[in-house]
Design a protein around this motif. Sequence first.
Motif, PDB file in Angstrom:
ATOM      1  N   ILE C  10      29.875 -39.477 -20.434  1.00 39.40           N
ATOM      2  CA  ILE C  10      30.110 -38.609 -19.271  1.00 39.40           C
ATOM      3  C   ILE C  10      30.549 -37.237 -19.751  1.00 39.40           C
ATOM      4  CG2 ILE C  10      31.631 -38.229 -17.293  1.00 39.40           C
ATOM      5  CD1 ILE C  10      31.592 -41.159 -16.774  1.00 39.40           C
ATOM      6  N   PHE C  11      31.437 -37.235 -20.734  1.00 42.91           N
ATOM      7  CA  PHE C  11      31.932 -35.950 -21.241  1.00 42.91           C
ATOM      8  C   PHE C  11      30.795 -35.140 -21.858  1.00 42.91           C
ATOM      9  CE2 PHE C  11      33.599 -33.225 -24.574  1.00 42.91           C
ATOM     10  CZ  PHE C  11      34.553 -32.506 -23.871  1.00 42.91           C
ATOM     11  N   LEU C  12      30.026 -35.777 -22.750  1.00 41.16           N
ATOM     12  CA  LEU C  12      28.952 -35.043 -23.436  1.00 41.16           C
ATOM     13  C   LEU C  12      27.896 -34.562 -22.445  1.00 41.16           C
ATOM     14  CD1 LEU C  12      28.238 -36.818 -26.800  1.00 41.16           C
ATOM     15  CD2 LEU C  12      28.988 -34.487 -26.396  1.00 41.16           C
ATOM     16  N   PHE C  15      29.317 -31.642 -20.756  1.00 45.51           N
ATOM     17  CA  PHE C  15      29.659 -30.583 -21.700  1.00 45.51           C
ATOM     18  C   PHE C  15      28.408 -29.853 -22.194  1.00 45.51           C
ATOM     19  CE2 PHE C  15      31.080 -29.673 -26.244  1.00 45.51           C
ATOM     20  CZ  PHE C  15      31.790 -28.550 -25.895  1.00 45.51           C
ATOM     21  N   LEU C  16      27.413 -30.621 -22.671  1.00 49.53           N
ATOM     22  CA  LEU C  16      26.250 -29.983 -23.281  1.00 49.53           C
ATOM     23  C   LEU C  16      24.951 -30.211 -22.513  1.00 49.53           C
ATOM     24  CD1 LEU C  16      26.811 -30.789 -27.053  1.00 49.53           C
ATOM     25  CD2 LEU C  16      27.005 -28.575 -25.936  1.00 49.53           C
ATOM     26  N   VAL C  17      24.616 -31.490 -22.277  1.00 49.29           N
ATOM     27  CA  VAL C  17      23.275 -31.793 -21.767  1.00 49.29           C
ATOM     28  C   VAL C  17      23.012 -31.110 -20.433  1.00 49.29           C
ATOM     29  CG1 VAL C  17      21.691 -33.616 -21.133  1.00 49.29           C
ATOM     30  CG2 VAL C  17      23.305 -33.975 -22.979  1.00 49.29           C
ATOM     31  N   ASN C  18      23.982 -31.195 -19.515  1.00 46.56           N
ATOM     32  CA  ASN C  18      23.818 -30.515 -18.233  1.00 46.56           C
ATOM     33  C   ASN C  18      24.819 -29.381 -18.134  1.00 46.56           C
ATOM     34  OD1 ASN C  18      21.713 -32.067 -17.009  1.00 46.56           O
ATOM     35  ND2 ASN C  18      23.197 -33.735 -16.918  1.00 46.56           N
ATOM     36  N   ASN C  19      24.850 -28.545 -19.153  1.00 45.59           N
ATOM     37  CA  ASN C  19      25.846 -27.473 -19.187  1.00 45.59           C
ATOM     38  C   ASN C  19      25.878 -26.685 -17.881  1.00 45.59           C
ATOM     39  OD1 ASN C  19      26.655 -24.513 -19.801  1.00 45.59           O
ATOM     40  ND2 ASN C  19      27.542 -25.739 -21.425  1.00 45.59           N
ATOM     41  N   ALA C  47      41.558 -20.610 -18.286  1.00 46.53           N
ATOM     42  CA  ALA C  47      41.934 -20.739 -16.879  1.00 46.53           C
ATOM     43  C   ALA C  47      40.989 -21.680 -16.149  1.00 46.53           C
ATOM     44  CB  ALA C  47      41.928 -19.363 -16.211  1.00 46.53           C
ATOM     45  N   VAL C  48      39.690 -21.586 -16.457  1.00 48.57           N
ATOM     46  CA  VAL C  48      38.721 -22.450 -15.781  1.00 48.57           C
ATOM     47  C   VAL C  48      38.966 -23.916 -16.141  1.00 48.57           C
ATOM     48  CG1 VAL C  48      36.292 -23.100 -15.736  1.00 48.57           C
ATOM     49  CG2 VAL C  48      36.937 -20.739 -15.395  1.00 48.57           C
ATOM     50  N   VAL C  49      39.231 -24.194 -17.435  1.00 46.12           N
ATOM     51  CA  VAL C  49      39.494 -25.592 -17.829  1.00 46.12           C
ATOM     52  C   VAL C  49      40.670 -26.132 -17.028  1.00 46.12           C
ATOM     53  CG1 VAL C  49      40.250 -27.094 -19.701  1.00 46.12           C
ATOM     54  CG2 VAL C  49      38.572 -25.313 -20.147  1.00 46.12           C
ATOM     55  N   PHE C  50      41.754 -25.359 -17.011  1.00 49.68           N
ATOM     56  CA  PHE C  50      42.960 -25.812 -16.337  1.00 49.68           C
ATOM     57  C   PHE C  50      42.705 -26.050 -14.844  1.00 49.68           C
ATOM     58  CE2 PHE C  50      47.157 -24.639 -14.422  1.00 49.68           C
ATOM     59  CZ  PHE C  50      47.821 -25.779 -14.845  1.00 49.68           C
ATOM     60  N   VAL C  51      42.133 -25.061 -14.167  1.00 48.50           N
ATOM     61  CA  VAL C  51      41.954 -25.175 -12.718  1.00 48.50           C
ATOM     62  C   VAL C  51      40.928 -26.253 -12.372  1.00 48.50           C
ATOM     63  CG1 VAL C  51      41.224 -23.975 -10.646  1.00 48.50           C
ATOM     64  CG2 VAL C  51      42.641 -22.811 -12.298  1.00 48.50           C
ATOM     65  N   THR C  52      39.829 -26.336 -13.124  1.00 52.25           N
ATOM     66  CA  THR C  52      38.806 -27.331 -12.782  1.00 52.25           C
ATOM     67  C   THR C  52      39.387 -28.737 -12.838  1.00 52.25           C
ATOM     68  OG1 THR C  52      37.186 -25.910 -13.816  1.00 52.25           O
ATOM     69  CG2 THR C  52      36.466 -28.092 -13.251  1.00 52.25           C
ATOM     70  N   VAL C  53      40.083 -29.035 -13.928  1.00 52.51           N
ATOM     71  CA  VAL C  53      40.610 -30.392 -14.069  1.00 52.51           C
ATOM     72  C   VAL C  53      41.585 -30.703 -12.941  1.00 52.51           C
ATOM     73  CG1 VAL C  53      41.981 -31.899 -15.542  1.00 52.51           C
ATOM     74  CG2 VAL C  53      40.219 -30.464 -16.540  1.00 52.51           C
ATOM     75  N   ALA C 140      35.199 -33.510 -15.149  1.00 49.11           N
ATOM     76  CA  ALA C 140      35.695 -32.151 -14.909  1.00 49.11           C
ATOM     77  C   ALA C 140      36.050 -31.473 -16.222  1.00 49.11           C
ATOM     78  CB  ALA C 140      36.913 -32.196 -13.990  1.00 49.11           C
ATOM     79  N   LEU C 141      36.656 -32.250 -17.119  1.00 50.06           N
ATOM     80  CA  LEU C 141      37.033 -31.708 -18.423  1.00 50.06           C
ATOM     81  C   LEU C 141      35.773 -31.279 -19.177  1.00 50.06           C
ATOM     82  CD1 LEU C 141      39.655 -31.358 -20.043  1.00 50.06           C
ATOM     83  CD2 LEU C 141      39.093 -33.478 -21.224  1.00 50.06           C
ATOM     84  N   GLY C 142      34.735 -32.116 -19.128  1.00 46.90           N
ATOM     85  CA  GLY C 142      33.480 -31.810 -19.817  1.00 46.90           C
ATOM     86  C   GLY C 142      32.835 -30.550 -19.268  1.00 46.90           C
TER      87      GLY C 142
END
Lengths: 202, 181, 196
Positions: C10-12, C15-19, C47-53, C140-142
């Motif tokens: 899910i993370f990958l 993160f990458l495949v469906n960036n 900021a985006v990482v923090f808020v998205t998660v 969300a983290l990905g």
Amino acid sequence: MKKLIDLKSFSLGLWKENPVFYLMLGLCPLLAVSASLKDALGMGAAFIFVLTGANITVSIIRRWVPAHIRIPVFIIVIATFVTIVDYSMAAFLPPLHRSLGVYLPLMVVNCIILGRAEAFASKNNIVNSALDGLGMGLGFTLAILAIAVLRELPGQGTVFGIRVLGKSYTPFLIMIMPPGAFLVIGFLIALKNSMGRRKNKC
Amino acid sequence: MSKKEIITGIIVLLIISMTSGCLLSWVYGATKPRIDEQKKIEAARINREIFPEGAKFSDTITENGMTYVEVYSADGGLAGRVFDVTSAGYGGPVAVKIGIDGELRIKGVRILSHTETPGLGSKISDIGFLDQFKDKFGNTLCLKKDSAEGTVDAITGATISSRAVADGIKKLQEKLSRAEK
Amino acid sequence: MLNEANLGLIFLSAFLVNNILLIRFLGLCSFIGISTNLKSSVGMGAAVVFVTVMACSISWAVYRYLLLPFRLEYLRTAAFILTIASFVQFEEIIIRKKVPAMYKAFGIYLPLITTNCAILASAFLGIDYKLSFIQNLVFALGISAGYCLIIVLFASIRERIDSAPIPVNFRGVPIAFILTGLMSLALMGFKGLFKL
């Protein structure tokens, strides 16, 4: 003070202040659903409806909304129109609804719509706000159709799903994949720059 | 911000939210039956494409991890079943509907949804590709390049997507024939 | 399906495949606008990482425990955007008061984030894929890590581009888009990396 009915509020959005090429706003749906002309047309129509509806509503309620809460109010108004389009499309045009997917509800954070509500509709009368919504909406639709033609024709050899380039044509597939969208818009903006207007901001 | 401003703010927000909520619940109520109906029509259309001779289709049945509808012929007998299968494609899951008759022959295949590469893998939805699976059994369902017995031509430039469909069909058939024994 | 895959996949995938930026085309306004400067790109990315998660977890809970039990799925769009907007405001106040150092680092990007479609999209997609709470968190983290990676990489490229001889009409935004296209092309290679 502006005139009661000012046709300029309609025509500005079409080319001179085209929301996409001039203001660099609302790029996400523009790139994401421009791989086929059918999807692009559907997105454009939905966009005109939401933008005009939100503009009219904001213009009607503008006198009663205190300045400090205007942004949440605008967001609720826009979200309402977006949800109406979302459900009506699911009911009447299910294939289109499927191919627009998550980009349809995402119109709610489209900077063009919120931007017009804030910059135009909250300061102008109903008729002009409606005209502005129509004009900006049409401007967006024209832009997305232009990009879709430039992607679908080389990418699949078709226009609106109808084959126009002969069978021997080998599709230039990259155009309908994500990189194609970025390349097309890059070249289009360069073209617009070369036509004399160099104003970019986001 | 004075107290009065805060209170007017709350009241205005409340009125707007309530109006919006009421409007949306009306829209939802008005469109929901039609959305459900459209889904049914779409499912029925695909089932009929796969099983043109089917007179009646049952509701969706879930059993042993399989989802399917039963198809009845005009005389009321069970003509076959249409299964919903998910297979792993190149870009993500591929949802396939597979019609199988009483003798486990493939009656027809349709792609419900996929995220394959546009222009290449997306051609798995082409009827010409899907019709190759009709009336076939076992290893003949493989791609020509995967097995000596294979009879299915893969789509040029989209072997993984083609294999996903073929594998999905073959696995379903094997599972069903095991269940019969 | 995604909700049957393990957390690493899910993370990958997110993160990458469906960036989110290069394949799904979301969050582009801030991407093109901010990536002119490496330092602000790092701030925005964080900021985006923090808020998205945070926002995805909250809106997941709002959907699961507030909208679904009362059969109010049709209020999803309105509820999510309001949740995110008020969360961002709330967070801005808290951070400014409690962690001034953090506020200094990415506080100015917080208001911009409300209209960043990447965040709302992550919230929608998590619901559409029927993910569980933990899966949604990893998803969300990905997504946000993907945003962060690309914006930082891209800002570094753009800083070099400034000194390159580019035709006048292509300077600025057009060349940025063409570069994005090339990066997107590179990322297409991850498609088919693994099966879901």
